[in-house]
Design an enzyme around this catalytic site. Structure first.
Site, PDB file in Angstrom:
ATOM      1  N   HIS A   6       0.869  -1.181   0.000  1.00  0.00           N
ATOM      2  CA  HIS A   6       0.000   0.000   0.000  1.00  0.00           C
ATOM      3  C   HIS A   6       0.909   1.235   0.000  1.00  0.00           C
ATOM      4  O   HIS A   6       1.937   1.257   0.692  1.00  0.00           O
ATOM      5  CB  HIS A   6      -0.924  -0.007   1.222  1.00  0.00           C
ATOM      6  CG  HIS A   6      -2.062  -0.971   1.091  1.00  0.00           C
ATOM      7  ND1 HIS A   6      -3.338  -0.686   1.487  1.00  0.00           N
ATOM      8  CD2 HIS A   6      -2.099  -2.223   0.567  1.00  0.00           C
ATOM      9  CE1 HIS A   6      -4.128  -1.715   1.218  1.00  0.00           C
ATOM     10  NE2 HIS A   6      -3.396  -2.670   0.678  1.00  0.00           N
ATOM     11  N   GLU A  31       1.143   4.284   1.202  1.00  0.00           N
ATOM     12  CA  GLU A  31       1.640   4.996   2.388  1.00  0.00           C
ATOM     13  C   GLU A  31       2.610   4.153   3.199  1.00  0.00           C
ATOM     14  O   GLU A  31       3.526   4.670   3.830  1.00  0.00           O
ATOM     15  CB  GLU A  31       0.491   5.509   3.258  1.00  0.00           C
ATOM     16  CG  GLU A  31      -0.544   4.497   3.708  1.00  0.00           C
ATOM     17  CD  GLU A  31      -1.675   4.295   2.690  1.00  0.00           C
ATOM     18  OE1 GLU A  31      -1.364   3.915   1.545  1.00  0.00           O
ATOM     19  OE2 GLU A  31      -2.849   4.483   3.051  1.00  0.00           O
ATOM     20  N   CYS A  49      -6.714   3.099   4.215  1.00  0.00           N
ATOM     21  CA  CYS A  49      -7.713   2.034   4.311  1.00  0.00           C
ATOM     22  C   CYS A  49      -7.921   1.651   5.771  1.00  0.00           C
ATOM     23  O   CYS A  49      -7.073   1.888   6.616  1.00  0.00           O
ATOM     24  CB  CYS A  49      -7.291   0.820   3.469  1.00  0.00           C
ATOM     25  SG  CYS A  49      -5.799  -0.018   4.017  1.00  0.00           S
ATOM     26  N   CYS A  74      -3.945   0.184   6.820  1.00  0.00           N
ATOM     27  CA  CYS A  74      -3.072   1.357   6.895  1.00  0.00           C
ATOM     28  C   CYS A  74      -3.477   2.279   8.051  1.00  0.00           C
ATOM     29  O   CYS A  74      -2.616   2.855   8.716  1.00  0.00           O
ATOM     30  CB  CYS A  74      -3.088   2.120   5.568  1.00  0.00           C
ATOM     31  SG  CYS A  74      -2.326   1.177   4.229  1.00  0.00           S
TER      32      CYS A  74
END
Ligand SMILES: [Zn+2]
Length: 466
Positions: free
Chosen positions: A161, A163, A220, A283
């Site tokens: 992901h 980030e 997320c 996240c």
């Protein structure tokens, strides 16, 4: 309208930007009193609106940020006291712009990899001087490694992901900054300085060094579990409310998350190879974790004081209450027993004026990463956790472990610290970091928000190469 009312000399110019796969976007430049302000958007009208807001924020201290007025989105003066959690709009817009420009710059020549859904980046500033701010990392990606590609050598990226990848880029940058202390000629260029008389943390960040995370959408998990067009003021009767604040898992090779409580506790290597889905914390949960244990990771926590994010800027979907709860609010009452200087960090939050439109494109299976100092981007297949050419990524645990061992051997001022060859054992020996992590897990349990789900322990059972 407000801009026309307040100023006589207002002039708009329109141009097209980024007409590629990621929706065509318009750029509007507004000139007011000889100053120029920019806004972008999926239509001319929205771009014009964003440019006007940027001008009002800068010239009149008027903010339309949802941080200021969560329910109505009306302009109110920036110096309102409720705004203490907000990063000033002009700084937020600058951070977003710097990351997007850097992405356009580093993707040149490899445009086939410009397709993206989530884009993230980290910007470093000295105090609030954003004129000299530097982009430390840019990354894209929305997927995790598939169970069959887990590595016993720390040689794959589990979580791609955007980030999460950008934070690994930041760790790579931190290693490079400590390595500057290996050569007397480069010591002064480092963002770290010696921490005299402190044997636990022999190095620390120089005063005023700040890190800001940009993500083009809400992370997320908990920060994204709401409907952007409903406001939940007053009593929320929705049955789903019990899900608020819960720890959540990403699902192997899919998008979206499920609460950890619907999974069963411990993940096993053999179970996953047999087809049990590999789960990774969302996240939102990982960012909450960084706000307790820092962003430097376990290994560097034995050399430097914990490093926290100063602010988080979103490109869309910022809901102040949900975002605050997700990244720190849900454990602020239950966290305790942190060994100083560990503490609960509350990052400033902001939404850029030129918000990104909802992107319905199918997410690609690759992600890119770039860290300041890199000559080119690295493209990683998110499902294998290796580069698209099947090479080991420069951001793996194994790579960082080797850098760490080299620092332990050669960095001045470490009083001959012992090098442990085993990765898992090395991390276990970093006591205050482990205590802070345990207090984080306990805080979630105390709030009945679920148990942090760990990867199979075999993941950390690898050694330095001889
Ligand atoms: Zn995510």
């Amino acid at each position: 309208m407000l801009l026309y009312e307040l100023f006589n000399d207002v002039h708009f110019d329109c141009s097209m930007v980024d007409g590629a796969q990621n929706n065509c976007r318009f750029k509007m430049t507004v000139t007011v009193n000889n100053c120029k302000f920019e806004g972008t958007g999926p239509s001319k009208k929205l771009a014009k609106n964003a440019a006007a807001k940027a001008a009002l924020a800068s010239l009149c201290n008027i903010s339309y940020s949802p941080m200021m007025h969560p329910q109505k989105n009306l302009p109110i003066p920036i110096d309102d006291k409720t705004a203490s959690m907000e990063l000033p709009q002009i700084h937020a817009d600058k951070i977003g712009m710097l990351v997007l420009e850097k992405f356009q710059e580093v993707i040149k020549g490899q445009e086939s990899y410009s397709r993206r859904k989530v884009l993230a980046g980290i910007v470093m500033s000295e105090n609030m001087n954003f004129n000299e701010a530097k982009v430390i990392s840019v990354s894209t990606g929305t997927k995790c490694v598939s169970g069959e590609h887990m590595s016993v050598n720390g040689a794959v990226l589990n979580d791609s992901h955007a980030e999460i990848v950008s934070r690994r880029c930041l760790m790579k940058f931190l290693y490079a900054q400590l390595e500057k202390h290996l050569n007397p000629a480069t010591i002064n260029q480092s963002i770290f300085e010696r921490n005299p008389d402190n044997t636990q943390y022999p190095y620390k960040l120089k005063n005023g060094v700040l890190f800001h995370l940009y993500i083009n959408t809400a992370p997320c998990g908990d920060a994204r579990i709401f409907s952007p067009h409903e406001n939940d003021s007053g009593v929320d009767k929705h049955p789903n409310r019990k899900a608020r604040g819960q720890l959540r898992n990403k699902i192997e090779s899919g998008e979206g998350t499920i609460p950890v409580k619907s999974c069963d506790g411990i993940q096993t290597w053999d179970g996953i190879l047999q087809g049990q889905r590999l789960l990774t914390m969302s996240c939102s949960d990982k960012i909450a974790r960084w706000n307790i244990v820092g962003i430097q990771g376990a290994l560097l926590a034995s050399l430097v004081e914990p490093i926290y994010l100063h602010s988080i800027v979103l490109g869309s979907l910022l809901h102040p209450e949900h975002m605050y709860r997700a990244v720190c609010g849900r454990i602020e009452k239950s966290i305790q027993g942190l060994p100083p200087p560990y503490h609960l960090n509350k990052p400033r939050l902001a939404l850029v004026t030129s918000a990104e439109p909802r992107n319905q494109a199918k997410a690609p299976n690759f992600g890119i990463n770039w860290t300041i100092g890199d000559t080119e981007i690295e493209v990683v297949n998110s499902l294998t956790g290796k580069t698209v050419n099947n090479q080991v990524s420069r951001l793996t645990k194994m790579n960082f472990f080797m850098k760490f061992a080299n620092l332990l051997k050669n960095l001045p001022g470490l009083q001959q610290r012992k090098i442990i060859m085993d990765y898992g054992e090395t991390k276990k020996a970093i006591k205050d970091y482990q205590t802070a992590k345990k207090e984080l897990f306990d805080a979630f349990k105390r709030e009945d928000l679920g148990n942090w789900l760990k990867k199979p322990i075999e993941q950390d059972e690898f050694c330095l190469p001889e």
